[in-house]
Write an enzyme that holds these catalytic residues in place. Sequence first.
Site, PDB file in Angstrom:
ATOM      1  N   ASP A 477      64.573  38.761  34.959  1.00 57.43           N
ATOM      2  CA  ASP A 477      63.617  37.919  35.675  1.00 57.43           C
ATOM      3  C   ASP A 477      62.232  37.880  35.048  1.00 57.43           C
ATOM      4  O   ASP A 477      61.540  36.865  35.136  1.00 57.43           O
ATOM      5  CB  ASP A 477      63.472  38.414  37.120  1.00 57.43           C
ATOM      6  CG  ASP A 477      64.741  38.216  37.922  1.00 57.43           C
ATOM      7  OD1 ASP A 477      65.016  37.068  38.296  1.00 57.43           O
ATOM      8  OD2 ASP A 477      65.462  39.203  38.157  1.00 57.43           O
ATOM      9  N   TRP A 516      58.467  35.449  36.970  1.00 57.68           N
ATOM     10  CA  TRP A 516      57.916  36.040  38.190  1.00 57.68           C
ATOM     11  C   TRP A 516      58.969  36.196  39.295  1.00 57.68           C
ATOM     12  O   TRP A 516      58.606  36.537  40.413  1.00 57.68           O
ATOM     13  CB  TRP A 516      56.760  35.173  38.707  1.00 57.68           C
ATOM     14  CG  TRP A 516      55.628  35.047  37.741  1.00 57.68           C
ATOM     15  CD1 TRP A 516      54.574  35.902  37.590  1.00 57.68           C
ATOM     16  CD2 TRP A 516      55.436  34.004  36.778  1.00 57.68           C
ATOM     17  NE1 TRP A 516      53.727  35.456  36.601  1.00 57.68           N
ATOM     18  CE2 TRP A 516      54.240  34.293  36.077  1.00 57.68           C
ATOM     19  CE3 TRP A 516      56.149  32.857  36.438  1.00 57.68           C
ATOM     20  CZ2 TRP A 516      53.746  33.473  35.062  1.00 57.68           C
ATOM     21  CZ3 TRP A 516      55.674  32.043  35.412  1.00 57.68           C
ATOM     22  CH2 TRP A 516      54.483  32.360  34.743  1.00 57.68           C
ATOM     23  N   ASP A 517      60.233  35.920  39.007  1.00 59.70           N
ATOM     24  CA  ASP A 517      61.294  36.002  40.021  1.00 59.70           C
ATOM     25  C   ASP A 517      61.009  35.083  41.203  1.00 59.70           C
ATOM     26  O   ASP A 517      61.234  35.448  42.360  1.00 59.70           O
ATOM     27  CB  ASP A 517      61.455  37.446  40.501  1.00 59.70           C
ATOM     28  CG  ASP A 517      62.776  37.657  41.261  1.00 59.70           C
ATOM     29  OD1 ASP A 517      63.675  36.807  41.125  1.00 59.70           O
ATOM     30  OD2 ASP A 517      62.883  38.661  41.989  1.00 59.70           O
ATOM     31  N   TYR A 518      60.548  33.881  40.915  1.00 58.34           N
ATOM     32  CA  TYR A 518      60.260  32.887  41.951  1.00 58.34           C
ATOM     33  C   TYR A 518      61.464  31.986  42.213  1.00 58.34           C
ATOM     34  O   TYR A 518      61.313  30.796  42.473  1.00 58.34           O
ATOM     35  CB  TYR A 518      59.054  32.042  41.551  1.00 58.34           C
ATOM     36  CG  TYR A 518      57.712  32.663  41.846  1.00 58.34           C
ATOM     37  CD1 TYR A 518      57.522  33.496  42.933  1.00 58.34           C
ATOM     38  CD2 TYR A 518      56.619  32.385  41.039  1.00 58.34           C
ATOM     39  CE1 TYR A 518      56.285  34.050  43.207  1.00 58.34           C
ATOM     40  CE2 TYR A 518      55.361  32.935  41.309  1.00 58.34           C
ATOM     41  CZ  TYR A 518      55.204  33.771  42.391  1.00 58.34           C
ATOM     42  OH  TYR A 518      53.977  34.305  42.668  1.00 58.34           O
ATOM     43  N   ASP A 519      62.661  32.555  42.136  1.00 56.88           N
ATOM     44  CA  ASP A 519      63.859  31.753  42.364  1.00 56.88           C
ATOM     45  C   ASP A 519      63.782  31.018  43.705  1.00 56.88           C
ATOM     46  O   ASP A 519      63.142  31.471  44.644  1.00 56.88           O
ATOM     47  CB  ASP A 519      65.117  32.611  42.313  1.00 56.88           C
ATOM     48  CG  ASP A 519      64.998  33.898  43.120  1.00 56.88           C
ATOM     49  OD1 ASP A 519      63.959  34.113  43.766  1.00 56.88           O
ATOM     50  OD2 ASP A 519      65.945  34.686  43.103  1.00 56.88           O
TER      51      ASP A 519
END
Length: 849
Positions: A477, A516-519
């Site tokens: 990520d 940023w792991d903004y999935d």
Amino acid sequence: MRTDESVTTHHAETHSGSRGTGTSLGAIYTSFVGFIVLAIGLVLAAGGVWLMSLGGSWYYAIAGIGLVASGYLLMRRRIIGVGLYLLIWIGTLVWAVWEVGLELWPLVPRVVAPTIILVLVALTIPAFAARPSSARHGATRGRPVHSMAWLLAAALVAMTAPGVEPASAQEQTAPTIEPGESEAEPSEGPIAGEVPAEQAETEQASETSPLRPVQRLEAGTDWPAYGGTYEGRRYSPLNQITRDNVKDLEQVWQFRTGDMPSDEAEGKYSPENTPLKVGDSLFVCTGKNIMIGIDAATGKEEWRYDPGVSDDAIPYGATCRGVAYYKDETAEPNALCAERVIEATLDARMIAVDAGTGQLCTDFGQNGIVDLNVGIGETVPGWYAVSGPPTIVRGIAVTGAQVKDGQAEDAPSGVIRGYDAVTGELAWAWDMGKPDLKSLPPEGEAYTRGTPNMWTLAAGDEELGLVYLPMGNSSVDYYGANRSEAENEYSTALVALDVETGDVAWKFQTVHYDVWDYDLGSQPTLIDFPADNGQIPALILPSKQGQIYVLNRETGEPLFPVEEREVPTGGVEPENLSPTQPYSTYAALNKPPLTEKDMWGMSPLDQLWCRIQFRRAAYDGEYTPPTADRRWIQYPGYNGGSDWGGVAVDVERGILIANYNDMPNYNRLIPREEADEQGIKPINEGGEGGGGEAGAQAGSPYAIAVNAGWRMSTGLLCKEPPYGGIRAIDLKTGETLWDQPIGTARNNGPFGIPSMLPLRIGTPNNGGPLVTAGGLIFIAAATDDLLRAIDIETGEVLWQTVLPAGGQTTPMTYEVDGRQYLVIAPGGHHFMETKIGDYVIAYALPEGQ
């Protein structure tokens, strides 16, 4: 015989002895208080100097030096120490109000602890009053001490604490419904931005013949899909329960599923289930995928099917958000599985059972089961799992999977697959790395590994024949240099697939080069958008960073402009980051960037520590790049904005309801050599992570340490409250109608100790809202274990009840024999630290009302 002189002498001696004892105790207390004040002052002074050197506030250093002096004087039993502390307290109060105004929660760490110490200091005054005048250096007997006492009393009385807002009077006085016994084991305005005239008319249904007859699900008497329907509106047209009578809601039945964590699964349960209702039955799945049919009117169990999921298959948590219902129009009405319930499991199976009996559908897959691990390649239990129901459009059950984050670049594929809802045959596969591969991979091969996955719920349009996939991120990520072109194209994007072919119809990316792991966690919501020149087939897409996009669901084109705005660059891969990111001009839930004064804590000490951490970290606002040499602040964090609960829309009133989180993360990339020394390994090598919430990110140069919520050792967060809210938005314009914190402090406190305070603090929340034609929002989600009914037009809480476990799920509603029921399955949540449970609870108005 004693003389008057002897009697006088005796009384004088007796009084003197009594005073000597009081003076001794008073001296000990005064010295003790002085020591405490001095010790706190030393810490504040040292930390304050450190903070000043980082460019932060001077207050702590100045106040710390003052406290050292005050404490020293108190230890020397000098009353001037009391006066000096009073001056410091007054200065603290002035500084606090100057910095944050008169809001309650920002003032707590600045004022409460100093005020408690003020009381302790004030209690030293009698000790000074008891001392002989000679000990008070010739002062006029009692006057300075009494004056100081009156001054302190006046200061404490005059202190005006900001208005303590207990959420609403209703939240404190509404009756609490105790769990019962289980009976079984429009305001309209112009649209922002021009909408092209050619987009104003809704296209007719696709001319392509569907694989199976079109099924138009409707919410109302039933609740036949997770979001009400596959449009994901979380709206019911039922209106028996209204703003006027909701106060009379009562619990009518409670059911216990029996699925509670074993010793091995302790700390890993987060069921998040929303039941379905079709006909006279509810369909529930538990954390470990036990499917149960329940009588919708009585709560009695009708059937159950246990697929036998093992504890080691649990990824982040034991979660089954819901099941799917499908009616085979070609089957005889009384045939086995003419109506069926389909779920996907944590151990990656898709299972179909008869909706009336729970028997396996023998015509589906292999005796009712499809193995979703086929074609995935190397995996281990807990790495590849499914936590949400399939979305069925035109007879095709579409599913993605949850690939455990942060483990390795060589992770299982994020392939999306469509299966015939009757036979279980694979209809197509969409592998972004091999777009021409529509079937199983050749023997010995696997779908492209490490690609972005869809762990949440898709939405579907039966008429257009499209399924809308909220895509996640690549398997690593927080580092992207090794990603493929396809990964960069489809990560953190909404992808519309043709449900009959699996081909991409269009895509819309919400984050470029996401590290940023903004999935995308929220199910999209499909509506016909009200435009000046007609209705437009639209899609509302909320995001973790708080942006809410409105798109034409036929084409993917934004109905409101999306602006590319400059964002910070730098970090460990500055050459790869996108210099801009897409911002919606419709509506956004994100807050202004953090500043030092937003730091929080129980007292000035932990607030000071959070300020120091803030100044030491890398932070340039939203999209601050990941760093390895120091921590960086990610705000919003990966739980910020909208998560899997999604939004709800009342089309009739033209109001969109969104609950959201407002918390940062405090992260650091860990260089590989350091990660190896810490023993941080991926799940396929037996690793569970380390260094806090850490992921190995094997195959990349860095592991990742995440402090989700940016928590201190006390368990409190470094950012000041609120940590979550709920907002009503004008559907047509995107303007905010009202916005308020959601969640009280009753279950929150330092070191995990519940404060039991009914004060509205705005807690973290997970789970979505339900809106009804009765003008109500029903929502739990917050960490205070309360289910609320909120007036959709004003935001006023009209009713609430205490749940027996955490309400991190989305409620639903339906009707049986003319009676409207409200149902929630409070199962708690390990990550949210709420009580775990196995409940399904129904509420309704008293019969005859």
